[in-house]
Scaffold this active site. Structure first.
Site, PDB file in Angstrom:
ATOM      1  N   PRO A  95       0.830  -1.205   0.000  1.00 51.06           N
ATOM      2  CA  PRO A  95       0.000   0.000   0.000  1.00 51.06           C
ATOM      3  C   PRO A  95       0.863   1.254   0.000  1.00 51.06           C
ATOM      4  O   PRO A  95       2.052   1.203   0.319  1.00 51.06           O
ATOM      5  CB  PRO A  95      -0.801  -0.129   1.300  1.00 51.06           C
ATOM      6  CG  PRO A  95       0.106  -0.913   2.210  1.00 51.06           C
ATOM      7  CD  PRO A  95       0.854  -1.863   1.316  1.00 51.06           C
ATOM      8  N   GLU A 138      -2.513   0.840 -14.372  1.00 47.80           N
ATOM      9  CA  GLU A 138      -3.593   1.832 -14.350  1.00 47.80           C
ATOM     10  C   GLU A 138      -2.941   3.133 -13.925  1.00 47.80           C
ATOM     11  O   GLU A 138      -2.626   3.331 -12.740  1.00 47.80           O
ATOM     12  CB  GLU A 138      -4.697   1.393 -13.383  1.00 47.80           C
ATOM     13  CG  GLU A 138      -6.012   2.097 -13.613  1.00 47.80           C
ATOM     14  CD  GLU A 138      -6.121   3.377 -12.823  1.00 47.80           C
ATOM     15  OE1 GLU A 138      -5.859   4.460 -13.416  1.00 47.80           O
ATOM     16  OE2 GLU A 138      -6.446   3.313 -11.645  1.00 47.80           O
TER      17      GLU A 138
END
Length: 482
Positions: free
Chosen positions: A180, A255
């Site tokens: 993360p 992305e």
């Protein structure tokens, strides 16, 4: 809400092999509304990354062999667990990322949906069995999981950017290691704990928070056991990761950044366009890759649109995300405030006018007001660069071809928005826009059941929809004799 109790319930160590473990050092997680320390979390190293990959590889074959129905039932259980803890997850997300809690609750709903959707897709991985055209044999095509995956997720959607990758990976039978963002590791750590409680087997998921991602990523990418890299973030970092991954020929999906145009044609329902513009621009406070980044409005309706849009933007209230009176939280950090300020100043210096907002309030926290710039010239940087904040630059155009050309005048191609009451024009423009996703008369386009992704320098690969699981599957051809 007792935020101290909430924070105390969140793992702050590394999550490796389904268990929490301490790291050799820690780093602080800050509240962007006041830059106060929320807590400290373990700081992963390259050795920790290798341990996580060991854990993933140890259970990869077993997880791949788990019946698809069983994998789907586990994902459905995860969906239900997240839904039951939605308020806690939303509050935690607001604490570490800053968005208002209503936005966080929306993300929990959206993020959880990827587990429900891919729980259903797990049993629909298909193949084919056909005779050879030459009549010499039979063709059997089947799909198999690619193997251990590494996911790097951004700070702006701490839950959904992870679930959008984990859902299809786990449904396909892959294990995954998640790194993360340094700014927002807490949501992912809590999710890992909840997934274990929901029945995800140990080793299928590891989470590695780190303040120094280079060595962690390098250790994983250079290990031949890793088979897939998926990344959501900036185009610059994405390009570097693709280059790094080339030596091992990793499967990759990227992305990346966006520069979404919002096009309002002269036949649009202006009130509906304003409603859509607020959603497209201000979702997540503008800190979204799909956020409308530039507004191209037909000159015939530009004055009306601008007047109504400015009024709506002026109604946003800055404040801490957990404050119920707030409708716009802080940006993620001071660096992002500086970036937004610089882009606004550049536009103004080139002739743009600030219709509302335009000045950071200063004081504690990383706040920037809802801002509208009018008469923005074509050479303004804000029309070329992703602002990632609550700023809407408006520029005019006359003809349909000019509107399409303005929309395509970018190296990015993630999302675009079109407002018109003509079906022919809607289809014609949607087909002409160089973008992976186009919203027609709607300001929010993300849907777990639809393929999410871009073209050009916005990346490649798709997340969500029936297409999303293909990113985690290899195609195998088996030649059979007649």
């Amino acid at each position: 809400m007792d935020t101290s109790a909430l924070l105390a319930s969140v793992p702050t160590g590394l999550w490796i092999g389904g268990e929490e473990r301490a790291g050799k050092s820690t780093f602080n997680v800050l509240d962007p509304s006041d830059d106060e320390v929320l807590t400290s979390v373990a700081d992963a190293t390259a050795d920790d990354a290798r341990d996580a990959l060991d854990a993933a590889c140890a259970v990869q074959a077993e997880w791949a062999a788990t019946p698809p129905r069983k994998r789907g039932e586990i994902l459905r259980s995860v969906f239900e667990t997240i839904t039951a803890r939605a308020d806690d997850i939303a509050a935690l997300m607001t604490l570490e990322m800053g968005k208002v809690v209503a936005e966080s609750k929306g993300e929990v709903t959206y993020g959880a949906e990827f587990f429900r959707w891919f729980a259903e897709e797990a049993v629909r991985i298909d193949g084919r069995f056909t005779p050879s055209p030459a009549g010499t044999g039979r063709i059997l095509v089947t799909k198999q999981p690619v193997g251990p995956c590494y996911a790097i997720t951004p700070w702006n959607f701490p839950l959904a950017m992870g679930t959008r990758k984990m859902g299809p990976a786990f449904a396909a039978g892959c294990t995954m290691i998640v790194k993360p963002a340094q700014e927002t590791p807490l949501t992912m750590l809590l999710l890992a704990k909840l997934m274990a409680e929901a029945g995800l087997p140990k080793g299928v998921l590891s989470v590695l928070p780190t303040s120094n991602p280079g060595p962690v990523t390098e250790a994983l990418i250079n290990d031949g056991r890793l088979r897939k890299l998926t990344f959501t973030g900036s185009t610059g970092v994405g390009k570097a990761l693709v280059k790094q991954s080339a030596d091992k020929l990793l499967r990759t999906s990227m992305e990346l950044g966006g520069n979404a145009p919002f096009i309002v044609f002269d036949d649009a329902d202006v009130d509906a366009a304003v409603d859509g513009a607020i959603l497209a621009k201000m979702r997540n406070g503008g800190e979204a890759c799909t956020a409308a980044n530039r507004f191209h409005v037909a000159n015939a309706v530009r004055e009306e649109f601008t007047e109504k849009f400015v009024k709506r933007m002026s109604e946003f209230t800055l404040g801490k995300g957990l404050d119920e009176k707030s409708t716009l939280g802080p940006l993620i950090n001071a660096k992002q405030v500086a970036t937004v300020t610089e882009l606004v100043s550049d536009a103004v210096s080139r002739g743009a006018t600030v219709a509302v907002g335009g000045v950071a309030p200063g004081g504690p926290g990383n706040f920037y007001p809802a801002t509208v710039l009018t008469d923005v010239p074509a050479d303004a940087r804000i029309l070329k660069e992703e602002v990632f904040g609550p700023v809407a630059p408006i520029a005019g155009f006359d003809t349909e071809d000019e509107g399409i050309a303005a929309a395509n005048d970018t190296e990015y191609g993630l999302a675009a928005y079109v407002y018109t009451q003509s079906l022919d024009r809607a289809l014609r423009v949607a087909e002409g826009i160089e973008s992976g996703m186009v919203g027609v008369n709607r300001g929010v386009i993300s849907d777990a059941a639809a393929p999410f992704g871009g073209i050009k320098e916005s990346g490649f690969g798709r997340e969500g929809g029936t297409e999303g699981i293909e990113e985690y599957l290899d195609t195998k051809y088996i030649a059979l004799t007649k």
